[in-house]
Design a protein around this motif. Sequence first.
Motif, PDB file in Angstrom:
ATOM      1  N   GLU A   2       0.815  -1.210   0.000  1.00 23.09           N
ATOM      2  CA  GLU A   2       0.000   0.000   0.000  1.00 23.09           C
ATOM      3  C   GLU A   2       0.852   1.265   0.000  1.00 23.09           C
ATOM      4  N   LYS A   3       2.004   1.221   0.657  1.00 22.89           N
ATOM      5  CA  LYS A   3       2.803   2.443   0.737  1.00 22.89           C
ATOM      6  C   LYS A   3       3.549   2.736  -0.560  1.00 22.89           C
ATOM      7  N   GLY A  12      -8.785   4.966 -12.228  1.00 23.12           N
ATOM      8  CA  GLY A  12      -9.428   3.817 -11.615  1.00 23.12           C
ATOM      9  C   GLY A  12      -8.482   2.676 -11.312  1.00 23.12           C
ATOM     10  N   ILE A  13      -7.193   2.975 -11.225  1.00 25.92           N
ATOM     11  CA  ILE A  13      -6.185   1.964 -10.878  1.00 25.92           C
ATOM     12  C   ILE A  13      -5.202   2.576  -9.896  1.00 25.92           C
ATOM     13  N   LYS A  14      -4.440   1.706  -9.255  1.00 28.40           N
ATOM     14  CA  LYS A  14      -3.359   2.172  -8.398  1.00 28.40           C
ATOM     15  C   LYS A  14      -2.135   2.424  -9.272  1.00 28.40           C
ATOM     16  N   GLU A  38       2.776  -5.708 -11.898  1.00 24.21           N
ATOM     17  CA  GLU A  38       2.315  -6.644 -12.935  1.00 24.21           C
ATOM     18  C   GLU A  38       0.857  -7.040 -12.708  1.00 24.21           C
ATOM     19  N   LYS A  39       0.450  -7.192 -11.467  1.00 24.53           N
ATOM     20  CA  LYS A  39      -0.957  -7.486 -11.166  1.00 24.53           C
ATOM     21  C   LYS A  39      -1.835  -6.322 -11.605  1.00 24.53           C
ATOM     22  N   ILE A  40      -1.412  -5.113 -11.282  1.00 24.92           N
ATOM     23  CA  ILE A  40      -2.174  -3.924 -11.673  1.00 24.92           C
ATOM     24  C   ILE A  40      -2.210  -3.806 -13.195  1.00 24.92           C
ATOM     25  N   ARG A  41      -1.075  -3.974 -13.842  1.00 20.89           N
ATOM     26  CA  ARG A  41      -1.002  -3.921 -15.311  1.00 20.89           C
ATOM     27  C   ARG A  41      -1.949  -4.927 -15.944  1.00 20.89           C
ATOM     28  N   GLY A  42      -2.066  -6.088 -15.337  1.00 23.73           N
ATOM     29  CA  GLY A  42      -2.947  -7.117 -15.868  1.00 23.73           C
ATOM     30  C   GLY A  42      -4.406  -6.701 -15.869  1.00 23.73           C
ATOM     31  N   ASP A  87      -4.280   7.413 -21.403  1.00 21.18           N
ATOM     32  CA  ASP A  87      -3.371   7.396 -20.252  1.00 21.18           C
ATOM     33  C   ASP A  87      -3.166   5.981 -19.711  1.00 21.18           C
ATOM     34  N   LEU A  88      -4.231   5.203 -19.691  1.00 23.10           N
ATOM     35  CA  LEU A  88      -4.104   3.812 -19.238  1.00 23.10           C
ATOM     36  C   LEU A  88      -3.173   3.023 -20.149  1.00 23.10           C
TER      37      LEU A  88
END
Length: 104
Positions: A2-3, A12-14, A38-42, A87-88
Motif C-alpha cells: 500500500e505504501k 481507476g487503478i493504483k 504486474e498485477k495492476i497492469r494485468g 493514459d491507461l
Amino acid sequence: MEKYFELNERLGIKLPALHKNWEDYTFHTQQSILLEWEKIRGYIPDRIAELEEHINMKQASLSDESDFRKSCQLNTEIAELASIINDLWLWYRTNQDIGGKAHH
C-alpha cells in the motif's frame, strides 16, 4: 504494498508512488513492487474495456440526441473517457520501468 501505490481516481487503478530513487530500494522490495505492478497492469485492459463500453453507450445516446447542449456534454464526456483510455495505455506500456517513471 500500500505504501508503494496510490489509487488514481481518474484512471481507476493504483499507480506507483515511490518516494525515493528506485536504486535505493532493496532488491526484495523492488521485486515485490514489480510483482504488484504486474498485477495492476494485468487489470488495465479490463479497465479499458469498461471505459470503451461507457463510450459506446454515450455514442449511442449521442446519435439520438437532438439537444445541442446535451450533445456537447456527451462529446465532452466521450473525449474525457478517451483521454483516460490513452493514459491507461501509456501506463500499460510502462511495463517494468516503474522505477524511472514513478518518482518523477
